[in-house]
Design a protein around this motif. Structure first.
Motif, PDB file in Angstrom:
ATOM      1  N   SER A 469       0.649  -1.305  -0.340  1.00  0.00           N
ATOM      2  CA  SER A 469       0.200   0.290   0.391  1.00  0.00           C
ATOM      3  C   SER A 469       1.052   1.309   0.422  1.00  0.00           C
ATOM      4  O   SER A 469       2.139   1.265   0.510  1.00  0.00           O
ATOM      5  N   ASN A 470       0.348   2.290  -0.146  1.00  0.00           N
ATOM      6  CA  ASN A 470       0.928   3.894  -0.605  1.00  0.00           C
ATOM      7  C   ASN A 470       0.415   4.291   0.371  1.00  0.00           C
ATOM      8  O   ASN A 470      -0.850   3.833   1.104  1.00  0.00           O
ATOM      9  N   ALA A 471       1.550   5.413   1.509  1.00  0.00           N
ATOM     10  CA  ALA A 471       1.106   5.508   2.896  1.00  0.00           C
ATOM     11  C   ALA A 471       1.950   6.390   2.347  1.00  0.00           C
ATOM     12  O   ALA A 471       2.653   7.359   1.950  1.00  0.00           O
ATOM     13  N   THR A 472       1.088   7.654   4.023  1.00  0.00           N
ATOM     14  CA  THR A 472       1.867   9.312   4.018  1.00  0.00           C
ATOM     15  C   THR A 472       2.699   8.873   5.457  1.00  0.00           C
ATOM     16  O   THR A 472       0.955   8.702   6.130  1.00  0.00           O
ATOM     17  N   VAL A 473       3.967   9.639   5.672  1.00  0.00           N
ATOM     18  CA  VAL A 473       4.112   9.143   7.292  1.00  0.00           C
ATOM     19  C   VAL A 473       2.873  10.530   8.200  1.00  0.00           C
ATOM     20  O   VAL A 473       3.146  11.967   6.924  1.00  0.00           O
ATOM     21  N   LYS A 474       2.510  10.356   9.479  1.00  0.00           N
ATOM     22  CA  LYS A 474       1.780  11.075  10.166  1.00  0.00           C
ATOM     23  C   LYS A 474       1.984  11.528  10.980  1.00  0.00           C
ATOM     24  O   LYS A 474       1.597  13.263  11.625  1.00  0.00           O
ATOM     25  N   ALA A 475       3.325  11.026  11.836  1.00  0.00           N
ATOM     26  CA  ALA A 475       4.085  11.185  12.780  1.00  0.00           C
ATOM     27  C   ALA A 475       5.372  10.477  13.248  1.00  0.00           C
ATOM     28  O   ALA A 475       4.928   8.708  12.669  1.00  0.00           O
ATOM     29  N   ILE A 476       6.538  10.463  13.900  1.00  0.00           N
ATOM     30  CA  ILE A 476       7.263  10.526  13.806  1.00  0.00           C
ATOM     31  C   ILE A 476       7.564  10.267  14.951  1.00  0.00           C
ATOM     32  O   ILE A 476       7.858  11.729  15.921  1.00  0.00           O
ATOM     33  N   VAL A 477       7.903   9.281  15.976  1.00  0.00           N
ATOM     34  CA  VAL A 477       8.662   9.164  17.842  1.00  0.00           C
ATOM     35  C   VAL A 477       9.792   9.060  17.435  1.00  0.00           C
ATOM     36  O   VAL A 477       9.836   7.791  17.618  1.00  0.00           O
ATOM     37  N   PHE A 478      10.849   9.647  18.105  1.00  0.00           N
ATOM     38  CA  PHE A 478      12.153   9.283  18.417  1.00  0.00           C
ATOM     39  C   PHE A 478      12.764   9.544  20.215  1.00  0.00           C
ATOM     40  O   PHE A 478      12.239  10.407  20.323  1.00  0.00           O
ATOM     41  N   GLU A 479      12.830   8.261  20.830  1.00  0.00           N
ATOM     42  CA  GLU A 479      13.404   8.354  22.506  1.00  0.00           C
ATOM     43  C   GLU A 479      12.170   9.186  22.938  1.00  0.00           C
ATOM     44  O   GLU A 479      12.304  10.396  23.667  1.00  0.00           O
ATOM     45  N   ASP A 480      10.638   9.201  22.933  1.00  0.00           N
ATOM     46  CA  ASP A 480      10.368  10.071  23.544  1.00  0.00           C
ATOM     47  C   ASP A 480       9.573  11.361  23.368  1.00  0.00           C
ATOM     48  O   ASP A 480       9.452  11.613  24.275  1.00  0.00           O
ATOM     49  N   ILE A 491      16.110   4.441  14.540  1.00  0.00           N
ATOM     50  CA  ILE A 491      14.983   2.847  14.688  1.00  0.00           C
ATOM     51  C   ILE A 491      14.292   4.430  15.587  1.00  0.00           C
ATOM     52  O   ILE A 491      14.171   4.928  17.241  1.00  0.00           O
ATOM     53  N   GLY A 492      12.348   4.027  15.294  1.00  0.00           N
ATOM     54  CA  GLY A 492      12.032   4.864  16.196  1.00  0.00           C
ATOM     55  C   GLY A 492      10.754   4.443  15.561  1.00  0.00           C
ATOM     56  O   GLY A 492      10.427   3.261  15.422  1.00  0.00           O
ATOM     57  N   TRP A 493       9.055   5.075  16.018  1.00  0.00           N
ATOM     58  CA  TRP A 493       7.379   4.705  15.890  1.00  0.00           C
ATOM     59  C   TRP A 493       7.263   5.579  14.536  1.00  0.00           C
ATOM     60  O   TRP A 493       6.950   6.898  15.163  1.00  0.00           O
TER      61      TRP A 493
END
Length: 883
Positions: A469-480, A491-493
């Protein structure tokens, strides 16, 4: 105050908070789901920890329910005090970051005093508060007709169970009047908040406004919460104006039925025997609820607690003169009292009765064993001219055999013995300490964080129909922390607006795969979890370039990983069905693992499956696979799904619309996982093992498809190796060859033992030459290598024949362990040196333990290196014992 039944009070509470826009949740099972910190659900908040610490955001931040709970830390107080119970119902209302002190206090006051609801007289209500909480008393003063003089500061009014949300609380007390004022006027506990029968606590409102940090500092919570609890049993006692909770309509029908099982004993006139009525009524409620939720009696964990409750009930029945089985007869009465609200009680009456009947049969055999054990203790003590049963032995009778101390005392008194009650109480206190230590962290939560709960992006799972699937990044979390991009090698969420990746849920592990930018592999998906607001959050390792916020990518699920997982997931549904068909409807799922490598299925069952049952289950699953059954998935309202007979999977959360997986009506389950389209795609099913993992819980490990074929191939290779080693050309001759080798080995062992005995006899003169003395006690000590217990006992026989020393002490170094043997003649015993006492002293040198009778004792140890020190210490240890 209105005249109300317990059922009316429960429903009135839920109706009140439903009018305040709370979601009314059903009671969770008493068996915790995905929470290893708890043995039982022991409070209303225990089922909502994920909301309080921000792990998950509820659809509605206002929640209310009636939650069944079990606590067994103070089991000895049940029936003795007015209000101790093992099972109780907690009525609660919760705010997860929504309303706070003002609304919680105002609604509590409205519910208690309004004529529409409970209708209590305001002058009879008191409130305690935490002295440093200056807001709460001011809010109480604002309530209509509240008497400000009824505010009581209490230092203990702060709810804190370790790391996580905590805060002050306010407790509401009801004044039952002077008729219950049985304490002296100058008693320091004679006030609202003290330990007395006049002012009863009926409601506790906890205001979680701080994070208890790991370093024991307190910081304001990002989202403040309200957690309240009202015990239904206590509230019913207040409303029905009964001396204790046991005279309410929650218990009295059970007690009346118990009366009918006795020889004319009336509860109201029973005096000290009232305790037995109360214990039975309390315990039978707890075990009925627990068994209906899937717990089963056993020798460990929650199963041990159930067995203990059942055995305490039987013993108290004996005290009332009830000798026959009786507990199962009480179950329909409990279902009649509470089954309308807790439907599982009505549905499982016969099953609960069958478990109780079986357990009572088992215990009646155990009682005889316990009585035999008590007699053996007494006979042993008689030989030592001791006429007091030690406290640790009395406690063992209580803890292992279910003998109350009073029964041990009665039996002992009949035989002219007393009981060391102080020693018994010391052992009991040690058990209480262990229980307190075990529960000190049982309710701890995670420290609340808002980094994930503040992410409210839209999300769509498209993985049922597509793996790309094509998808767009809406949020990134790195080290809280929320960031704009995930740099190379970080490596993050990552949150996307849509995804084909399955997030771990319902036992099925997450998909793995790649993130593509055109033809470039820019990221690797390592894991996928559900975020607090329900989206999938992808654990991503950025590879060749950063992954940026608001940028679009192509997400690709590893197809082999998904295909193998699908096979195993559908196989778990077939396995669940097969277990119920072979073992019975009580075989309910209690956990699972579904991955590409294997499947694991936990289920409730009485004991180990037989070889025949295992074969029947495996054959049934393979028959389902061979039948090429269609696997259909449909979304429908949950009531419609239940009407179809769909089974709910362990630990799954369901909304109003659910996904139903129907395998040709053979298996119908609510499930959000991924599956094959037809059972023939599973290939084959191989059950590897069936083991016990806890109280009444069994575990099956199995393989499907290619993994199962690989297993068969590996087993075939091992079989061929065995053929080669044994020089057997045909596999059907292997069993005969093994039988032949076992017979030869047995004959060889017999010859070796015979030769050893002859060698021992020949060497005995030399072995028994060296006789040592400690005062008037003579002994022979032997330190040997690689001697079996039988060989050591043969030495003992030779020592008896020679009769040239009072004691024989043998220590054998058997490599990884040490074996000890001590024999004592009558002369040694008369001088105070008993074999059992001496071996206990010597065993400590080899880090072991053991015991025995005055004439002979054996012990083992895990440190044979200590044997030389043991031999050097024999004189010292004998000296300590000689009279």
């Amino acid at each position: 105050m209105k005249e109300l039944t317990s059922a009316q009070i429960r429903q009135m509470y839920l109706d009140f908070f439903a009018e305040k826009n709370h979601d009314v949740k059903p009671s969770a099972s008493l068996i915790p789901i995905n929470d290893p910190t708890l043995l039982w659900i022991n409070s209303g908040v225990a089922t909502l920890k994920k909301y309080f610490d921000g792990t998950e955001v509820p659809a509605n931040p206002r929640i209310t329910n009636a939650q069944k709970c079990i606590r067994t830390n103070d089991i000895e107080n049940v029936g003795v005090t007015a209000r101790h119970h093992t099972l109780f119902e907690m009525l609660g209302n919760w705010s997860i970051g929504d309303y706070f002190k003002e609304e919680a206090i105002a609604w509590a006051w409205e519910f208690l005093t309004s004529d529409k609801w409970m209708g209590f007289e305001p002058e009879l209500l008191y409130a305690t508060y935490y002295p440093e909480d200056t807001d709460t008393p001011e809010i109480w003063k604002q309530q209509p007709n509240f008497n400000p003089d009824h505010l009581v500061p209490v230092e203990d009014n702060f709810w804190d169970i370790g790391a996580g949300p905590c805060g002050p609380d306010t407790e509401i007390f009801y004044d039952r009047g002077e008729a219950y004022n049985n304490l002296a006027e100058d008693d320091p506990e004679n006030y609202p908040g003290g330990e007395n029968e006049r002012w009863l606590e009926i409601w506790n409102l906890v205001f979680s406004e701080f994070n208890h940090m790991p370093d024991d500092t307190y910081q304001p919570l990002p989202n403040k919460n309200v957690d309240t609890g009202m015990g239904l049993e206590r509230m019913t006692s207040v409303v029905q104006d009964t001396p204790t909770n046991f005279e309410t309509d929650l218990f009295l029908p059970i007690i009346k039925q118990i009366e009918g099982l006795t020889d004319g004993i009336v509860y109201e006139e029973a005096g000290a025997n009232k305790v037995s009525f109360k214990v039975i009524a309390d315990h039978i409620r707890a075990v009925s609820f627990a068994i209906s939720d899937g717990a089963l009696p056993s020798n460990e964990g929650r199963g041990y607690i159930l067995r203990r409750l059942i055995r305490r009930s039987v013993m108290h029945g004996r005290r009332l003169g009830i000798k026959d089985k009786f507990l199962a007869q009480l179950v329909p009465t409990i279902a009649q009292i509470m089954g309308q609200f807790y439907s599982e009680l009505q549905e499982k009456v016969e099953f609960v009765q069958s478990v109780l009947a079986s357990e009572e049969d088992r215990f009646h055999e155990t009682i005889e064993a316990g009585e035999d054990h008590l007699v053996s203790i007494i006979e042993s003590l008689k030989t030592e001219e001791v006429y007091e049963i030690p406290g640790d032995q009395a406690f063992k009778l209580y803890d292992t055999f279910g003998f109350p101390l009073e029964l041990t005392q009665e039996e002992a008194e009949l035989r002219g013995f007393s009981v060391d009650t102080q020693g018994f109480e010391a052992e009991m206190e040690q058990q209480r300490q262990r229980a307190r230590q075990a529960r000190s962290k049982e309710e701890s939560m995670n420290v609340q964080s808002t980094v994930f709960t503040d992410i409210h992006t839209e999300y769509d799972f498209v993985g049922y129909d597509s793996l790309v699937s094509n998808a767009t990044v809406k949020a990134i979390v790195f080290e809280d922390e929320s960031v704009q991009n995930l740099a190379k090698n970080q490596i993050g969420w990552v949150f996307f607006n849509r995804s084909p990746f399955y997030a771990e849920m319902g036992g099925q592990i997450a998909d793995k795969g790649l993130i593509m930018d055109g033809n470039d592999e820019v990221g690797r998906v390592l894991d996928v979890q559900k975020a607090p607001n329900g989206q999938a959050m992808h654990k991503v390792e950025a590879l060749t370039m950063p992954i940026n916020l608001d940028q679009s990518y192509t997400l690709q699920v590893d197809p082999k990983h998904r295909t193998l997982t699908n096979q195993n997931h559908t196989a778990t549904h077939l396995l669940h069905r097969a277990l119920k068909d072979v073992l019975g409807d009580h075989a309910n799922q209690a956990g699972s693992y579904v991955g590409p490598d294997r499947l694991r299925f936990d289920f409730s069952h009485f004991g180990k499956m037989t070889a025949e049952e295992i074969k029947a289950v495996e054959d049934k699953v393979n028959a389902f696979i061979e039948a090429s059954l269609a696997v259909n998935t449909t979304e429908m309202p949950i009531d419609e799904a239940k009407a179809l007979g769909a089974m709910a999977l362990f630990g799954e959360k369901y909304g109003d619309v659910v996904r139903v997986v129907n395998i040709s009506n053979e298996s119908i389950e609510l499930c959000g996982g991924t599956h094959v389209a037809n059972t023939n795609q599973i290939g084959t099913f191989k059950l590897l093992s069936e083991t016990g993992i806890g109280a009444g819980i069994r575990r099956i490990e199995a393989l499907t498809g290619q993994a199962a074929f690989n297993y068969y191939r590996d087993q075939e290779a091992i079989l061929h190796q065995i053929q080669d080693r044994l020089k057997v050309s045909q596999t059907d001759m292997l069993v005969n060859r093994i039988d032949q080798m076992q017979a030869e080995l047995k004959e060889a062992h017999a010859q070796i033992e015979s030769l050893q005995a002859k060698v021992m006899q020949a060497a005995s003169d030399k072995l028994f030459d060296e006789v040592k003395e400690v005062g008037a006690v003579s002994y022979i000590a032997l330190s040997l290598k690689d001697q079996s217990a039988d060989a050591m006992r043969q030495l003992g026989d030779i020592w008896k024949q020679k009769a040239n020393a009072d004691l024989l002490i043998v220590a054998a170094d058997n490599g990884e362990k040490a074996n000890l043997l001590v024999l004592a003649n009558d002369q040694a015993i008369d001088k105070g040196v008993k074999a059992g006492d001496l071996i206990k002293a010597l065993a400590k040198y080899v880090q072991g333990g053991g015991g025995g009778k005055p004439q002979m004792a054996q012990a083992g140890g895990k440190n044979p290196v200590g044997i030389p020190e043991l031999m050097e210490s024999i004189d010292l240890e004998i000296e300590k014992l000689v009279k």
